[in-house]
Design an enzyme around this catalytic site. Structure first.
Site, PDB file in Angstrom:
ATOM      1  N   ASN A 185       0.861  -1.182   0.000  1.00 13.07           N
ATOM      2  CA  ASN A 185       0.000   0.000   0.000  1.00 13.07           C
ATOM      3  C   ASN A 185       0.902   1.239   0.000  1.00 13.07           C
ATOM      4  OD1 ASN A 185      -1.852   2.020   0.492  1.00 13.07           O
ATOM      5  ND2 ASN A 185      -2.308   1.395   2.606  1.00 13.07           N
ATOM      6  N   LYS A 241       0.062   4.264  -0.369  1.00 16.28           N
ATOM      7  CA  LYS A 241      -0.624   5.459   0.150  1.00 16.28           C
ATOM      8  C   LYS A 241      -0.385   6.639  -0.820  1.00 16.28           C
ATOM      9  CE  LYS A 241      -0.207   3.484   4.698  1.00 16.28           C
ATOM     10  NZ  LYS A 241      -0.118   3.649   6.128  1.00 16.28           N
ATOM     11  N   HIS A 247      -9.529   1.522   5.133  1.00 19.01           N
ATOM     12  CA  HIS A 247      -8.252   1.707   5.841  1.00 19.01           C
ATOM     13  C   HIS A 247      -8.481   2.698   6.983  1.00 19.01           C
ATOM     14  CE1 HIS A 247      -4.149   2.870   6.715  1.00 19.01           C
ATOM     15  NE2 HIS A 247      -3.751   1.792   6.053  1.00 19.01           N
ATOM     16  N   GLU A 281      -6.857   5.091   7.983  1.00 20.11           N
ATOM     17  CA  GLU A 281      -6.614   6.498   7.628  1.00 20.11           C
ATOM     18  C   GLU A 281      -7.861   7.105   6.987  1.00 20.11           C
ATOM     19  OE1 GLU A 281      -2.982   5.777   5.476  1.00 20.11           O
ATOM     20  OE2 GLU A 281      -1.972   5.353   7.377  1.00 20.11           O
ATOM     21  N   GLU A 329      -5.414  -4.519  10.921  1.00 22.64           N
ATOM     22  CA  GLU A 329      -4.385  -3.491  11.061  1.00 22.64           C
ATOM     23  C   GLU A 329      -4.653  -2.679  12.325  1.00 22.64           C
ATOM     24  OE1 GLU A 329      -2.314  -2.435   7.184  1.00 22.64           O
ATOM     25  OE2 GLU A 329      -4.108  -1.216   7.257  1.00 22.64           O
ATOM     26  N   GLY A 332       2.681   2.443  10.861  1.00 21.40           N
ATOM     27  CA  GLY A 332       3.716   3.463  10.695  1.00 21.40           C
ATOM     28  C   GLY A 332       4.452   3.831  11.977  1.00 21.40           C
ATOM     29  N   SER A 354       3.396  -1.912  10.482  1.00 19.16           N
ATOM     30  CA  SER A 354       4.840  -1.983  10.744  1.00 19.16           C
ATOM     31  C   SER A 354       5.465  -3.319  10.353  1.00 19.16           C
ATOM     32  CB  SER A 354       5.137  -1.648  12.216  1.00 19.16           C
ATOM     33  OG  SER A 354       4.794  -0.303  12.488  1.00 19.16           O
TER      34      SER A 354
HETATM   35  P1  PGA Z   1       2.877   0.486   7.666  1.00 20.40           P
HETATM   36  O1  PGA Z   1       1.415   0.739   7.084  1.00 20.40           O
HETATM   37  O2  PGA Z   1       3.362  -0.831   7.104  1.00 20.40           O
HETATM   38  O3  PGA Z   1       3.680   1.663   7.207  1.00 20.40           O
HETATM   39  O4  PGA Z   1       2.741   0.404   9.156  1.00 20.40           O
HETATM   40  C1  PGA Z   1       0.501  -0.312   6.896  1.00 20.40           C
HETATM   41  C2  PGA Z   1      -0.793   0.212   6.343  1.00 20.40           C
HETATM   42  O5  PGA Z   1      -1.233   1.292   6.747  1.00 20.40           O
HETATM   43  O6  PGA Z   1      -1.434  -0.420   5.481  1.00 20.40           O
END
Ligand code: PGA
Length: 247
Positions: free
Chosen positions: A10, A12, A97, A99, A165, A171, A210
């Site tokens: 992903n 983003k 997601h 976000e 997640e 992140g 992560s």
């Molecule tokens: P990350 O993000 O691997 O940077 O923690 C995962 C995601 O948001 O899909």
């Protein structure tokens, strides 16, 4: 398909043509040639879908998007429908997601409607669920995620992927314990059987948050983990290739 691993990248709101070229040239060399065993799904920003589609030709890498609208068409400035994503070559779409849930107020009902729309257009929805840190600390994580999943599922028993997640792991470099990941994947599998019935198409359940080359093997080896959804590390060619090669 039993035992198939799914590795999703992903990107983003990151990336440009130069990065897509670099990532695809490394990935094309290292991606396993048997997509029945390991499926690699790249989800770049919408502006790069066509580029990635061309760059992946001749490889088993498949294309995914990061969101779609719930409606098929209409006056929705800035949005993209599932059919448009299908036309450009997508097979998957990430939905719900955290976000988008947090920054755009996406509700479970909206995620379910998007998933139905995606599936009707021939895309496989990757539905994200996950708890906040305070829910985890209060001991409410499993109950919250079970309820979030129940109300985010599309009405039709179509093929879906679920990505667990935890918001606090995205992140941050923090990852739940292997016991917590295993327990949550078990809970998710139970919700899926109860909600959709044992005869529904099997859903793959991914872990995200992560994931890096250094922890991917341990996570991928856990019971009930069918793959990983990778954010930051999917933008680093060698790192993402290493994760794919561990699957
Ligand atoms: P990350 O993000 O691997 O940077 O923690 C995962 C995601 O948001 O899909």
């Amino acid at each position: 398909m039993a035992n198939q691993r799914i590795i999703v990248g992903n990107w983003k709101m990151n990336g440009c043509r130069a990065l897509a070229n670099e990532l695809l040239s490394v990935l094309a060399r290292s991606t396993p040639s048997d997509p029945a065993r390991v499926k690699v799904v790249l989800c770049p920003p919408a502006t790069l879908l066509s580029d990635v589609k061309s760059l992946r030709e001749g490889t088993p890498i498949v294309l995914g998007a990061q969101d779609c609208h719930a409606k098929t068409h209409g006056a929705y400035t800035g949005d993209i429908s599932a059919a448009m994503l299908k036309e450009v070559g997508c097979q998957y779409v990430i939905l719900g997601h955290s976000e988008r849930r947090e920054q755009y107020g996406e509700t479970d009902a909206l995620v379910a409607a998007k998933a139905l729309s995606a599936s009707s257009a021939g895309l496989i929805p990757i539905i994200c669920v996950g708890e906040s840190l305070s829910q985890r600390q209060r001991g409410d994580a499993e109950a919250f995620v079970a309820q979030q999943l129940r109300s985010s599922l599309p009405e039709l028993p179509c093929e879906i992927v679920i990505a667990y997640e935890p918001i606090w792991a995205i992140g941050t470099g923090y990852v739940p314990t292997v016991e917590d990941i295993t327990a949550m994947h078990h809970t998710i599998a139970q919700v899926l059987v109860t909600q959709r019935g044992p005869l529904s198409p099997r859903a793959s359940i991914l872990y995200g948050g992560s994931v890096k080359a250094s922890n991917a093997k341990e996570i991928l080896d856990l019971p009930g983990v069918d793959g990983v959804l990778v954010g930051g590390a999917s933008l680093i060619a060698e790192e993402f290739s290493a994760i794919v090669s561990l699957a």
